[in-house]
Scaffold this motif. Structure first.
Motif, PDB file in Angstrom:
ATOM      1  N   PRO A 145       0.341   0.431 -25.166  1.00 55.49           N
ATOM      2  CA  PRO A 145       1.654   1.337 -24.831  1.00 55.49           C
ATOM      3  C   PRO A 145       2.822   0.521 -25.081  1.00 55.49           C
ATOM      4  N   GLU A 146       3.868   1.231 -25.755  1.00 57.36           N
ATOM      5  CA  GLU A 146       5.025   0.719 -26.012  1.00 57.36           C
ATOM      6  C   GLU A 146       5.832  -0.135 -25.080  1.00 57.36           C
ATOM      7  N   ILE A 147       5.302   0.019 -23.736  1.00 58.65           N
ATOM      8  CA  ILE A 147       5.946  -0.952 -22.597  1.00 58.65           C
ATOM      9  C   ILE A 147       5.594  -2.187 -23.098  1.00 58.65           C
ATOM     10  N   LEU A 148       4.533  -2.510 -23.603  1.00 64.22           N
ATOM     11  CA  LEU A 148       4.146  -3.941 -23.843  1.00 64.22           C
ATOM     12  C   LEU A 148       5.160  -4.749 -24.741  1.00 64.22           C
ATOM     13  N   GLU A 149       6.135  -3.986 -25.381  1.00 59.47           N
ATOM     14  CA  GLU A 149       7.144  -4.848 -26.159  1.00 59.47           C
ATOM     15  C   GLU A 149       8.025  -5.469 -25.349  1.00 59.47           C
ATOM     16  N   THR A 150       8.048  -4.855 -23.806  1.00 63.95           N
ATOM     17  CA  THR A 150       9.004  -5.485 -23.093  1.00 63.95           C
ATOM     18  C   THR A 150       8.277  -6.500 -22.034  1.00 63.95           C
ATOM     19  N   SER A 151       9.352  -7.600 -21.575  1.00 66.86           N
ATOM     20  CA  SER A 151       8.645  -8.332 -20.667  1.00 66.86           C
ATOM     21  C   SER A 151       8.313  -7.737 -19.406  1.00 66.86           C
ATOM     22  N   ILE A 152       7.307  -8.555 -18.798  1.00 66.82           N
ATOM     23  CA  ILE A 152       6.943  -7.851 -17.543  1.00 66.82           C
ATOM     24  C   ILE A 152       8.212  -7.651 -16.397  1.00 66.82           C
ATOM     25  N   ARG A 153       8.957  -8.731 -16.519  1.00 66.26           N
ATOM     26  CA  ARG A 153      10.217  -8.592 -15.423  1.00 66.26           C
ATOM     27  C   ARG A 153      11.146  -7.362 -15.698  1.00 66.26           C
ATOM     28  N   LYS A 154      11.090  -6.844 -16.841  1.00 67.38           N
ATOM     29  CA  LYS A 154      12.000  -5.771 -17.294  1.00 67.38           C
ATOM     30  C   LYS A 154      11.375  -4.336 -17.437  1.00 67.38           C
ATOM     31  N   ARG A 155      10.109  -4.482 -17.330  1.00 63.18           N
ATOM     32  CA  ARG A 155       9.205  -3.280 -17.671  1.00 63.18           C
ATOM     33  C   ARG A 155       9.701  -2.059 -16.753  1.00 63.18           C
ATOM     34  N   ALA A 156      10.077  -2.430 -15.279  1.00 63.00           N
ATOM     35  CA  ALA A 156      10.397  -1.359 -14.332  1.00 63.00           C
ATOM     36  C   ALA A 156      11.882  -0.540 -14.903  1.00 63.00           C
ATOM     37  N   THR A 157      12.664  -1.301 -15.375  1.00 58.80           N
ATOM     38  CA  THR A 157      13.714  -0.607 -15.770  1.00 58.80           C
ATOM     39  C   THR A 157      13.340   0.046 -17.216  1.00 58.80           C
ATOM     40  N   GLN A 158      12.473  -0.426 -18.155  1.00 61.38           N
ATOM     41  CA  GLN A 158      12.413   0.310 -19.152  1.00 61.38           C
ATOM     42  C   GLN A 158      11.476   1.384 -18.951  1.00 61.38           C
ATOM     43  N   TYR A 159      10.650   1.441 -18.112  1.00 62.40           N
ATOM     44  CA  TYR A 159       9.880   2.506 -17.600  1.00 62.40           C
ATOM     45  C   TYR A 159      10.834   3.968 -17.310  1.00 62.40           C
ATOM     46  N   VAL A 160      11.793   3.523 -16.806  1.00 62.20           N
ATOM     47  CA  VAL A 160      12.582   4.525 -16.393  1.00 62.20           C
ATOM     48  C   VAL A 160      13.405   5.032 -17.735  1.00 62.20           C
ATOM     49  N   LYS A 161      14.014   4.266 -18.505  1.00 64.69           N
ATOM     50  CA  LYS A 161      14.456   4.568 -19.734  1.00 64.69           C
ATOM     51  C   LYS A 161      13.640   5.608 -20.549  1.00 64.69           C
ATOM     52  N   LEU A 162      12.373   5.071 -20.591  1.00 60.07           N
ATOM     53  CA  LEU A 162      11.406   5.847 -21.429  1.00 60.07           C
ATOM     54  C   LEU A 162      11.181   7.237 -20.889  1.00 60.07           C
ATOM     55  N   LEU A 163      10.931   7.326 -19.456  1.00 58.20           N
ATOM     56  CA  LEU A 163      10.830   8.643 -18.844  1.00 58.20           C
ATOM     57  C   LEU A 163      12.004   9.405 -19.265  1.00 58.20           C
ATOM     58  N   GLU A 164      12.925   8.766 -19.056  1.00 59.49           N
ATOM     59  CA  GLU A 164      14.334   9.701 -19.251  1.00 59.49           C
ATOM     60  C   GLU A 164      14.485  10.067 -20.606  1.00 59.49           C
ATOM     61  N   ALA A 165      14.104   9.483 -21.697  1.00 61.68           N
ATOM     62  CA  ALA A 165      13.665   9.813 -23.003  1.00 61.68           C
ATOM     63  C   ALA A 165      12.923  10.944 -23.408  1.00 61.68           C
ATOM     64  N   LYS A 166      12.081  11.316 -22.494  1.00 60.84           N
ATOM     65  CA  LYS A 166      11.217  12.408 -22.595  1.00 60.84           C
ATOM     66  C   LYS A 166      10.205  12.419 -23.929  1.00 60.84           C
ATOM     67  N   LYS A 167       9.640  11.225 -23.936  1.00 60.21           N
ATOM     68  CA  LYS A 167       8.855  10.911 -25.109  1.00 60.21           C
ATOM     69  C   LYS A 167       7.489  11.773 -24.820  1.00 60.21           C
ATOM     70  N   THR A 168       6.821  11.906 -25.939  1.00 57.03           N
ATOM     71  CA  THR A 168       5.524  12.784 -25.813  1.00 57.03           C
ATOM     72  C   THR A 168       4.478  11.672 -25.691  1.00 57.03           C
ATOM     73  N   GLU A 169       3.322  12.023 -25.366  1.00 50.74           N
ATOM     74  CA  GLU A 169       2.167  10.824 -25.113  1.00 50.74           C
ATOM     75  C   GLU A 169       2.032  10.016 -26.188  1.00 50.74           C
ATOM     76  N   ARG A 170       2.040  10.784 -27.426  1.00 48.98           N
ATOM     77  CA  ARG A 170       1.807  10.248 -28.660  1.00 48.98           C
ATOM     78  C   ARG A 170       3.001   8.952 -28.699  1.00 48.98           C
ATOM     79  N   GLU A 171       4.264   9.188 -28.435  1.00 47.47           N
ATOM     80  CA  GLU A 171       5.221   8.367 -28.846  1.00 47.47           C
ATOM     81  C   GLU A 171       5.010   7.174 -27.598  1.00 47.47           C
ATOM     82  N   TRP A 172       4.496   7.224 -26.649  1.00 48.17           N
ATOM     83  CA  TRP A 172       4.331   6.193 -25.776  1.00 48.17           C
ATOM     84  C   TRP A 172       3.492   4.975 -26.546  1.00 48.17           C
ATOM     85  N   TRP A 173       2.482   5.224 -27.543  1.00 42.61           N
ATOM     86  CA  TRP A 173       1.608   4.432 -28.032  1.00 42.61           C
ATOM     87  C   TRP A 173       2.107   3.909 -29.514  1.00 42.61           C
TER      88      TRP A 173
END
Length: 442
Positions: A145-173
């Motif tokens: 998952p793309e989220i692995l590029e973000t530190s654990i402590r910052k992932r909650a915020t990054q999850y929101v940003k990725l969801l707001e970007a409305k990426k397709t499932e392929r773009e998550w990986w």
């Protein structure tokens, strides 16, 4: 402080104050073993901990769970995460005295270890899929998952940003080579243990800078990969020289993306630097200047812990210079005795005299600065710095060769000023002296 003494102190501080403790290492071993028992042997520790570049205190670790071969058409992360969560909830045997809370994120399972409701440690279990290709070591390259590029402590915020970007499932990986990064770091650590020590030192500085300013934006993995390149290019480099070289190069490091991703050579792991604002770049440079000024002025026999007390230095005058601007480290040899003689020249019936150490003098006098060095070998060069009070109309701070810029210097502005002389040998400042110049109206 001499290079050998400084190297020894930096190594000792990294080993005793920055490296994970035996208790932390045991905690990770026990937790990883418990997760593998729950999920099977297709689990791997990834991130800075298995690369031996994690610094204490440890707050979290990443565990990668390999779920099979990547197939975007059949990919169902929701179902996979539900199975992972269920397996952990039913089969995980908590080896700690903490309470454990297991929760599902968008593309990972988070295990929080709590004491009286307060999080003390966390594990992110991240699913991954094999790509069918291998790195030069024969290890698998994965889709993660793309989220692995973000530190654990910052992932909650990054999850929101990725969801707001409305990426397709392929773009998550994305393709990633975590085992390759671990292998390279392990090989380099075996060749020169200063690599992991330097990385821990710089990472701690980075964490402290982040705590002081939201505008400080260097990523830990970026820091590690820059240092890895330094040690790859010069495997015998010492901790001091690698540390100094990294800090000196920071303006170049953040100028543009430069380090290609191992799993995707069209991508840069430092791509984020393109988006740094002018204020963020300025803040990084100010933090770097503060550290190097502290390093340049570190007293003999002092601790190196103070170097990590993050601060930000803004030069009072664009002309102000430091030795490190010319890649000259200050490694003063106590046996190299440098002394400045500040001769106040005669004027209007006033005799010449030598300025005292306090340096108190009136306005509108001329001072000629000269230096003598008592050392076993000749120096290559004398450098001089004239620094006026920061409140002065001309703070100055330039560094010149052989003599001060104005020879003699004219006393003009009220305030506490100083003149420094540096003895340079083989590109290193091995001796230095300062003369105070305190100006008062006649």
């Amino acid at each position: 402080m001499k290079r050998s003494e400084l190297n020894a102190k930096l190594r000792d501080h990294a080993r005793t104050a920055l490296s994970p403790s035996a208790a932390e290492q045991k905690l990770v071993d026990n937790l990883f073993g418990a997760v593998r028992f729950a999920l099977g042997n297709t689990c791997f520790l990834i991130g800075s901990y298995p690369r031996f570049t994690a610094a204490t205190p440890l707050h979290d670790i990443d565990i990668m769970f390999v779920a099979g071969r990547y197939d975007i058409a059949a990919l169902n992360p929701g179902a996979l995460l539900s199975k992972l969560q269920e397996a952990l909830q039913t089969r995980f045997r908590n080896p700690t005295a903490y309470d454990v809370a297991i929760s599902r994120q968008t593309h990972s399972i988070t295990m929080s270890f709590l004491a009286n409701g307060e999080k003390r440690f966390a594990i992110d279990v991240v699913p991954a899929f094999t790509s069918g290709t291998k790195n030069e070591f024969g290890d698998e390259i994965f889709w993660v998952p793309e989220i692995l590029e973000t530190s654990i402590r910052k992932r909650a915020t990054q999850y929101v940003k990725l969801l707001e970007a409305k990426k397709t499932e392929r773009e998550w990986w994305l393709r990633s080579d975590p085992l390759g990064y671990i292998r390279i770091a392990a090989d380099l650590n075996a060749l020169n243990g200063d690599f992991r020590k330097t990385t821990k030192f710089i990472k701690r500085w980075k964490y402290n800078c982040e705590a002081r300013s939201d505008d400080f934006s260097l990523k830990s993995f970026h820091i590690e990969q820059v240092l890895l390149e330094i040690y790859k290019q010069n495997p015998g480099v010492s901790i001091f020289d690698a540390l100094f070289g990294f800090l000196y190069d920071i303006p170049k490091i953040i100028a543009q993306p430069q380090i290609r991703d191992r799993a995707n050579h069209t991508k840069f792991i430092d791509d984020y630097v393109k988006d740094l604002t002018g204020q963020q770049r300025k803040r990084i440079i100010q933090a770097r200047d503060y550290f190097l000024i502290e390093l340049e002025n570190i007293p003999h026999n002092s601790s190196v812990a103070g170097l990590l007390g993050a601060g930000f230095h803004e030069r009072a005058d664009p002309a102000e210079q430091y030795l490190f601007d010319s890649r000259i480290p200050a490694l003063v040899d106590p046996s190299a005795n440098l002394q400045i003689t500040a001769t106040v020249l005669p004027r209007d019936g006033f005799r010449a005299f030598v300025l005292s150490a306090l340096g108190i003098i009136n306005i509108d006098r001329k001072i000629q600065f000269r230096a003598n060095i008592d050392y076993g070998h000749p120096i290559d060069l004398q450098k001089w710095k004239v620094k006026n009070d920061n409140k002065s109309p001309q703070p100055r701070g330039e560094i010149t060769d052989h003599v001060t810029r104005n020879d003699p210097e004219l006393t003009k502005y009220n305030g506490s000023h100083f003149v420094e002389c540096y003895g340079i040998k083989d590109g290193v400042c091995i001796a230095r002296a300062r003369q105070n110049v305190v100006l008062k109206h006649a």
